[in-house]
Design a protein around this motif. Sequence first.
Motif: not given
Length: 182
Positions: A26-33, A61-66, A87-94
């Motif tokens: 999940s973390r790696s996917y988010f970062l890869s985006c 960005i993920a930290m500011s949301r979560h 966490v993955l969905v909202k972070s990718c949304e952001d």
Amino acid sequence: GSVTPHSRMTHAVVTLETLNAWANFSRSYFLSCVLKPYGTKGGRITATRFTGAGFADAIAIAMSRHKPRLRPPWKRRDEPTWYDVNVLVKSCEDLGCSNLLHIQAALSMPTKVFEHLPVFRNFFGHRNDSTAAKTRVLAPYYNIPGFQHPTDILRARPVGRPFPLLVSWIDDMSNVVDFICE
């Protein structure tokens, strides 16, 4: 076969490592985006709202949301609970991920692995009556008797599934990952 101490230990390790694998994916996917990768079917993924320069900016960005109260520098353990699909969905949304609908569709597949696996992980991590009771409450969802030891619940076959619960969850998780990566 019968449950042996080795079998119980194996189930504990597989449960812990399966949840760790999902969290790391999940973390790696988010970062890869933020790297504008190609999906397995060739489409390019973009992060349309990302104006940062790298992974540290994406984590911000993920930290500011979560975890908005925490300030940098962050340690890895400060980061959001990456095994939580929200966490993955909202972070990718952001980030403005161009494939957000695809991520949401993948995570809407009919499985409870992402909700129930952490409960079993907590049992194996803490091994007490309270965490065991929480696993037993979930067993009837799979038509598995709830009076059993958590290892026995994971070894049992849910109704309509050809494999034990833990194997079924790993299969479900693999299918979700494959779909997310398309």
